[in-house]
Each structure stands twice: as structure tokens, then as C-alpha cells.
Design an enzyme around this catalytic site. Structure first.
Site, PDB file in Angstrom:
ATOM      1  N   ARG A 197     -12.945   9.306   3.046  1.00 21.21           N
ATOM      2  CA  ARG A 197     -11.674   9.536   2.885  1.00 21.21           C
ATOM      3  C   ARG A 197     -11.053  10.293   4.231  1.00 21.21           C
ATOM      4  O   ARG A 197     -10.083  10.822   4.087  1.00 21.21           O
ATOM      5  CB  ARG A 197     -11.122   9.975   1.796  1.00 21.21           C
ATOM      6  CG  ARG A 197     -11.482   9.364   0.386  1.00 21.21           C
ATOM      7  CD  ARG A 197     -10.666   9.760  -0.777  1.00 21.21           C
ATOM      8  NE  ARG A 197     -11.011   9.350  -2.089  1.00 21.21           N
ATOM      9  CZ  ARG A 197     -11.288   9.824  -3.459  1.00 21.21           C
ATOM     10  NH1 ARG A 197     -10.901  11.317  -3.247  1.00 21.21           N
ATOM     11  NH2 ARG A 197     -11.631   9.256  -4.286  1.00 21.21           N
ATOM     12  N   ARG A 218      -4.516  11.466   2.901  1.00 28.42           N
ATOM     13  CA  ARG A 218      -3.185  12.437   2.785  1.00 28.42           C
ATOM     14  C   ARG A 218      -3.246  13.664   3.337  1.00 28.42           C
ATOM     15  O   ARG A 218      -2.040  14.521   3.381  1.00 28.42           O
ATOM     16  CB  ARG A 218      -2.777  12.288   1.244  1.00 28.42           C
ATOM     17  CG  ARG A 218      -2.188  10.994   0.653  1.00 28.42           C
ATOM     18  CD  ARG A 218      -2.279  11.322  -0.925  1.00 28.42           C
ATOM     19  NE  ARG A 218      -3.341  11.128  -1.697  1.00 28.42           N
ATOM     20  CZ  ARG A 218      -3.563  11.442  -2.939  1.00 28.42           C
ATOM     21  NH1 ARG A 218      -2.240  11.846  -3.718  1.00 28.42           N
ATOM     22  NH2 ARG A 218      -4.618  11.509  -3.506  1.00 28.42           N
ATOM     23  N   ARG A 224       1.902   5.777   5.735  1.00 25.64           N
ATOM     24  CA  ARG A 224       2.198   5.208   4.283  1.00 25.64           C
ATOM     25  C   ARG A 224       3.594   4.996   4.003  1.00 25.64           C
ATOM     26  O   ARG A 224       3.898   4.045   3.132  1.00 25.64           O
ATOM     27  CB  ARG A 224       1.361   6.305   3.335  1.00 25.64           C
ATOM     28  CG  ARG A 224       1.340   5.822   2.008  1.00 25.64           C
ATOM     29  CD  ARG A 224       0.485   6.432   1.033  1.00 25.64           C
ATOM     30  NE  ARG A 224       0.672   5.874  -0.205  1.00 25.64           N
ATOM     31  CZ  ARG A 224       0.081   6.253  -1.335  1.00 25.64           C
ATOM     32  NH1 ARG A 224      -1.473   6.834  -1.086  1.00 25.64           N
ATOM     33  NH2 ARG A 224       0.395   5.775  -2.473  1.00 25.64           N
ATOM     34  N   ASP A 245      -9.393  -0.128  -0.053  1.00 29.51           N
ATOM     35  CA  ASP A 245      -9.480   0.314  -1.530  1.00 29.51           C
ATOM     36  C   ASP A 245     -10.782  -0.544  -2.047  1.00 29.51           C
ATOM     37  O   ASP A 245     -10.611  -1.730  -2.010  1.00 29.51           O
ATOM     38  CB  ASP A 245      -8.254   0.553  -2.249  1.00 29.51           C
ATOM     39  CG  ASP A 245      -8.593   1.382  -3.420  1.00 29.51           C
ATOM     40  OD1 ASP A 245      -8.451   2.659  -3.372  1.00 29.51           O
ATOM     41  OD2 ASP A 245      -8.908   0.782  -4.509  1.00 29.51           O
ATOM     42  N   TYR A 289     -12.791   0.124 -13.864  1.00 32.40           N
ATOM     43  CA  TYR A 289     -11.328   0.111 -13.730  1.00 32.40           C
ATOM     44  C   TYR A 289     -10.618  -1.098 -14.125  1.00 32.40           C
ATOM     45  O   TYR A 289      -9.488  -0.999 -15.053  1.00 32.40           O
ATOM     46  CB  TYR A 289     -10.812   0.288 -12.355  1.00 32.40           C
ATOM     47  CG  TYR A 289     -11.145   1.735 -11.895  1.00 32.40           C
ATOM     48  CD1 TYR A 289     -10.347   2.689 -11.897  1.00 32.40           C
ATOM     49  CD2 TYR A 289     -12.359   2.117 -11.077  1.00 32.40           C
ATOM     50  CE1 TYR A 289     -10.437   4.033 -11.385  1.00 32.40           C
ATOM     51  CE2 TYR A 289     -12.605   3.290 -10.702  1.00 32.40           C
ATOM     52  CZ  TYR A 289     -11.813   4.238 -10.712  1.00 32.40           C
ATOM     53  OH  TYR A 289     -12.050   5.691 -10.531  1.00 32.40           O
TER      54      TYR A 289
END
Length: 343
Positions: A24, A28, A37, A74, A149
Site C-alpha cells: 500500500r 492515503r 483520488r 485492488d 468478500y
């Protein structure tokens, strides 16, 4: 001749200074990422915009000079490519429509490649713009982690809905895993053909499985992906990351045939050195919270990892992805300390 040090390690070599990248690393905690983003509008739009995905992939390379870039995307683009509804809700994470047994039997893995063409365009752009010496990593989610998921519709603390589904509907669950294996092979091969130097398979939820499901849902499907990719690209370099696998790591390495094993921060350093490093390159395993901590604790942890692993094939990384609260100054300190370490 181009010298990509991380590829040297995946070939079994020991580098005097281990290559370093962070899971990652485009995320962020970087102000430039947050700005890009916002420009994209939403997360999936960012993943599917080749120019913006290229930009965010390159941002941590420009800022930190990591030895590897990893494709910005992702793990859930695979179910999106299979025609499932995937949404990323601010503050809540990914949301999918939970899949039914009937819907599983209608999945078509061949649809994935066309749907993900913007990702492959980004791969080509990124490789063209990266410094030649920087290794470029593609990736996918492991079938088990992606399935959790798809079944629950969101992440849960222990992925109990998927574990229960696997027992209540074993044949349907097997069909879902088989579909994800096939889609993952197609996806990784295409990434490698478009410019990735190596790929990583993330099994973020490997640690919640009992012995039987570990074999059928995690280890064996990953082994099939590795074999399937190498059937088309025989020298493909592949990193496996079965987070939480613990005592099963030796078995995972021997059965899957990965070139490197990603280790989370709970793995004992000396054990990994003695049991795993003679067989496979190690990657890891700094606790990501140390990049939100203080200089002393960070330095001590780096030195322990370097002392244990730097005399064999080793890629410095975190034990999981960097947090949005990660301190940029501590990331710089981490890189400097790894690169200046003298044991």
C-alpha cells in the site's frame, strides 16, 4: 544490462543491501495520492483510469525511491470483471452484492480480460515511465480472500460467512474457487505480458482457516495459479503472501513453489531465517504500526529484522499494508536505516 535488485532476490541471490518496497505504498498517507483520488471521483474510477492509476503508482517512487513499484489497483477488480457489483463506500470499505449459489454457477472467468483492459493499459504506461532499475510488481487477490468478500458482501472480522458457506455448499464453493483460479491466471499472465516484472498473490485471510480449508481454499488454489501462470510464462517470478499462515508457512512454500514468501509481523525472525530462508526469499515483516510510532521503536525493529534476515535472499517490507495514518517522515527514516545498515 538492467539490474533490478528485487528480481535478483527472487532469483535466490542475496543483495548486500536488501531491496525495499511497502505494501500500500501508494495510498492515503500521501497527500499527492489524496489529491489524485479526489480528481478521479471514486476509488474504482481511479483503478480504471490508466493515466491516474499510472500517476499514483509512480508517486511513492518519486518521493521515496523504492526498489519496486506495485500496480495501483485492488483485489476486487476480479469480481467486478466477473460482473458482480463492487462499490467502495467512504468510511465503510468495499461493498458487494452477496453472491448466491445459483449466481456462482453462472460466473464466466473469460469475461475478466476485456473488462480489465484499462488496468493492462496502465501496466504498459507504468513500465514505460518507471526508472529502468525499478522492479514493477503486478498482483491479484488469492481465491479464498476474494471469495470471502463475494460471499459476505463485505469484510468481516474472521470471514465466518465464507467459512460457513464453504461447509454448507461445498460443491458450489469449489466452483467459485475454480472460477477465481482461472480468472487469476488470466489476469496475472496478462499483467506480466504487458510489462510487470513479477507478481504477488495476496491471501489476506489465510489465517482464519482450519487445516482442511487451508488446503482446499488457500494453499492448493494458489499452487494452481502459480503452475497456471508458469505454464504460459515459465520463468514468472511470484511472491506469495498468506497472512496469518503461521506454522503452515513451510508447507505453503514447498507446495506452491513461490519465489518469495511475504511474512506478517507475528512470524518469529529466527524461525523464518532457519526454516524458510534456505528454501525461499523472505519478504517482510515490519509491524505497520511502527510507522505511526516513534523513532526509537522503529529503529530497533528495523535492526532486529536486518540482523536476522539480511544475510540471505530478503526483501524489506511491512507485515501488511501501510496505514493511512503512516508518518511520511518515518517512512523516509525506514528507507535510510535499511540502506545504511551495517550489521
Amino acid at each position: 544490462m538492467i539490474n533490478r535488485r528485487l528480481i535478483n532476490v527472487l532469483n535466490g541471490q542475496t543483495e548486500k543491501t536488501p531491496p525495499i518496497w511497502l505494501m500500500r505504498q501508494a495510498g492515503r498517507y500521501l497527500p499527492e495520492y489524496r489529491a489524485t483520488r479526489a480528481q478521479a471521483g471514486d476509488f474504482l474510477s481511479l483503478c480504471y483510469n490508466p493515466d491516474l492509476a499510472t500517476e499514483v503508482t509512480l508517486q511513492p517512487i518519486r518521493r521515496f525511491g523504492f526498489d519496486a513499484a506495485i500496480l495501483f489497483s485492488d483485489i476486487l477488480v476480479i469480481p467486478d470483471g466477473l460482473g458482480r457489483s463492487v462499490r467502495f463506500v467512504q468510511g465503510e470499505g468495499p461493498q458487494l452484492d452477496p453472491i448466491s449459489p445459483e449466481e456462482i454457477m453462472d460466473l464466466d472467468p473469460s469475461k475478466v480480460i476485456d473488462h480489465l483492459s484499462p488496468v493492462f493499459e496502465a501496466v504498459g504506461k507504468i513500465r514505460h515511465e518507471l526508472p529502468e532499475e525499478t522492479t514493477f510488481l503486478g498482483f491479484c487477490g488469492a481465491p479464498w480472500t476474494v471469495a470471502t468478500y463475494m460471499i459476505a458482501g463485505h469484510g468481516t472480522p474472521d470471514q465466518a460467512p465464507a467459512r460457513l458457506f464453504a461447509r454448507k455448499h461445498p460443491e458450489v464453493f469449489e466452483a467459485l474457487i475454480n472460477c477465481l483460479v482461472e480468472a487469476s491466471i488470466l489476469y496475472l499472465v496478462k499483467q506480466l505480458q504487458c510489462g510487470a516484472d513479477a507478481v504477488q498473490i495476496f491471501d489476506s485471510w489465510a489465517g482464519v482457516l482450519d487445516d482442511a480449508l487451508y488446503v482446499t481454499a488457500s494453499r492448493d488454489p494458489i499452487a494452481r495459479i502459480v503452475a497456471g501462470v508458469r505454464a504460459q510464462i515459465p520463468d514468472a517470478k511470484i511472491i506469495g503472501f498468506p497472512k496469518g499462515a503461521g506454522m503452515r508457512l513451510e508447507d505453503f512454500v514447498s507446495v506452491t513453489g513461490v519465489n518469495a514468501i511475504g511474512l506478517d509481523w507475528t512470524v518469529p525472525l529466527d524461525w523464518a531465517r532457519d526454516a524458510l530462508q534456505p528454501k525461499v526469499a523472505l519478504q517482510g515483516n515490519l509491524d505497520p504500526t511502527l510507522l505511526m510510532s516513534d523513532e526509537r521503536h522503529l529503529d530497533e525493529a528495523i535492526d532486529r529484522i536486518m540482523a536476522a534476515w539480511s544475510n540471505g535472499p530478503f526483501i524489506f517490507n511491512l507485515g501488511h499494508g501501510i496505514s493511512p495514518q503512516g508518518d511520511i517522515n518515518l517512512v523516509h527514516r525506514l528507507i535510510d536505516r535499511v540502506r545504511s545498515y551495517h550489521g
